[in-house]
Write a protein that holds these residues in place. Structure first.
Motif, mmCIF file in Angstrom:
data_model
loop_
_atom_site.group_PDB
_atom_site.id
_atom_site.type_symbol
_atom_site.label_atom_id
_atom_site.label_comp_id
_atom_site.label_asym_id
_atom_site.label_seq_id
_atom_site.Cartn_x
_atom_site.Cartn_y
_atom_site.Cartn_z
ATOM 1 N N UNK A 204 -6.736 1.260 -5.826
ATOM 2 C CA UNK A 204 -5.759 2.353 -5.915
ATOM 3 C C UNK A 204 -4.844 2.150 -7.110
ATOM 4 N N UNK A 205 -4.366 0.930 -7.311
ATOM 5 C CA UNK A 205 -3.486 0.648 -8.448
ATOM 6 C C UNK A 205 -4.202 0.870 -9.776
ATOM 7 N N UNK B 272 3.220 6.453 -5.717
ATOM 8 C CA UNK B 272 2.958 6.752 -7.130
ATOM 9 C C UNK B 272 1.907 7.844 -7.323
ATOM 10 N N UNK B 273 1.225 8.242 -6.247
ATOM 11 C CA UNK B 273 0.198 9.277 -6.341
ATOM 12 C C UNK B 273 0.889 10.598 -6.675
ATOM 13 N N UNK C 241 -3.372 9.893 1.949
ATOM 14 C CA UNK C 241 -3.466 8.439 1.830
ATOM 15 C C UNK C 241 -2.494 7.724 2.776
ATOM 16 N N UNK C 242 -1.318 8.276 2.914
ATOM 17 C CA UNK C 242 -0.329 7.676 3.823
ATOM 18 C C UNK C 242 -0.825 7.729 5.266
ATOM 19 N N UNK C 243 -1.375 8.885 5.662
ATOM 20 C CA UNK C 243 -1.924 9.020 7.019
ATOM 21 C C UNK C 243 -3.110 8.076 7.213
ATOM 22 N N UNK D 292 0.845 -1.205 0.000
ATOM 23 C CA UNK D 292 0.000 0.000 0.000
ATOM 24 C C UNK D 292 0.874 1.246 0.000
ATOM 25 N N UNK D 293 1.897 1.262 0.846
ATOM 26 C CA UNK D 293 2.776 2.438 0.899
ATOM 27 C C UNK D 293 3.518 2.634 -0.427
ATOM 28 N N UNK D 294 3.933 1.549 -1.073
ATOM 29 C CA UNK D 294 4.599 1.671 -2.379
ATOM 30 C C UNK D 294 3.640 2.240 -3.416
ATOM 31 N N UNK D 295 2.399 1.796 -3.390
ATOM 32 C CA UNK D 295 1.409 2.302 -4.351
ATOM 33 C C UNK D 295 1.136 3.783 -4.091
#
Length: 88
Positions: free
Chosen positions: A79-80, A35-36, A45-47, A29-32
């Motif tokens: 998300x992807x 890309x935002x 999204x990270x929070x 999830x953090x890797x995706x």
């Protein structure tokens, strides 16, 4: 220590493997999220991801954990897909 006995607080094999699944999902999830394109959206999204995982960190019921992993994978796929569409 007798064979087959775990020290208090040790994870069983099943718990260990489930924990690895959760950590792997979190990393994906953090890797995706990296890309935002918009910085503000990326931070939001990270929070959000961090809070969701923190909120559920004490879950112990196997069925609930499996359900959360499934939901997390579906959200990751969404998300992807969204990121892929935004790039095209």
């Amino acid at each position: 220590m007798a064979a087959g006995r775990l020290p208090p607080g040790a994870l069983t094999l099943k718990q260990f493997l489930r924990r690895q699944q959760v950590l792997q999902l979190y990393r994906k999830i953090l890797r995706a999220i990296r890309e935002v394109p918009a910085d503000q959206d990326r931070r939001y999204l990270k929070d959000w991801a961090r809070e969701e995982f923190k909120r559920n960190k004490d879950a112990t019921e196997e069925d609930a954990i499996r359900m959360m992993i499934t939901q997390g994978n579906m959200q990751l796929q969404e998300l992807q897909r969204t990121l892929k569409l935004a790039k095209s």
